[in-house]
Design an enzyme around this catalytic site. Sequence first.
Site: not given
Length: 358
Positions: A153-155, A264
């Site tokens: 997952l993105d941070s 996103r």
Amino acid sequence: MPVTLVTVTEAQAGQRVDRWLKRHQPGLTQGRIERMCRKGELRIDGGRVRPSARVEAGQTIRIPPLPATSVGGGEDRARAGSQSDRSNRPSVSRQEARWVRSWVIYRDSHLIAVNKPPGLSAQGGTGQVRHLDGLSSALVADGEPRPKLIHRLDSETSGVMLLAVTPRSAARLAAQFRSRRARKIYWAMVAGVPRPARGVIRFGLVKAVGAPGPDRMTCIHPDSVASTPGARHATTEYAVVESAGERMSWVLLRPVTGRTHQLRAHMAATGHPILGDRRYGRAPHDVGPGAGSWSSGADGAPGDGLHLHARTIAFEHPDSGDWLRITADLPDSNRRTWDCLGWDPAAAPVDPFPEADA
């Protein structure tokens, strides 16, 4: 050391091949890796590769025979590898260990599921001192191997992440992500209201040239993917749950493909960037009353940070084969927004997307 063939896992996808190799062989220098690439000794799926190439889940990387000095002064390889692994692991304090264990939402002898908080990277990288991969040693007893991350997952993104306890479980879980049998549903708060209320986004994705920040992706027409170097097809399903007039809406997202920053970039390209997305939220696609201010988290937005949350993952248990669905609660930063709007998380469908679309 003989030639080694290593399969890239879902959790490793997206890394540069030179950085991927340094994690496997910490003693290798950048110059040595570049020579291996120039000579064709290091290969991906049988083909030559540049040091900056990104690895993908399921690819096979050929590592040529390496001298013993590559892993620490010619000492016993097993001992040197163990020492390198320990030296590269962040130390975990008692307070951090309690913190990490509080994230666990499911565990058995084969896998562990955690609710990753926003702001924590999944794996180490430039400037990353603390990350889930390093902290995960707190989830097992002293002396036991760290659980293996299965995906990323993105941070800034919160939510469900799976870690495998055994190599067999890691292989079986990774196979489900590669084949897209595992189903992931994300919750997002976006600017404006997507029309129609349910649909499919099929923009291709390619890394933006010269864009600020790492790995910023650009959306292109699906018909342009084949003729655009580095571009890949990407598909996202979405469904609107609630809306606050035309200002913002609660959307469920299912990434049919799993590209870098897919959700996103796709939402920004449709004119409905995700609330708090400072990388894509100020894109020129922002439309609708107040879209730019809501997407950047300014002008009195009720919650801070990126409003993208990995709500559920459904998959086959790696040992029993039973179908599991694991759900992660919203982080406090996102929940404040839902509470401010009076929206009940229990009102959302678990998975509104038909299986036939998988």
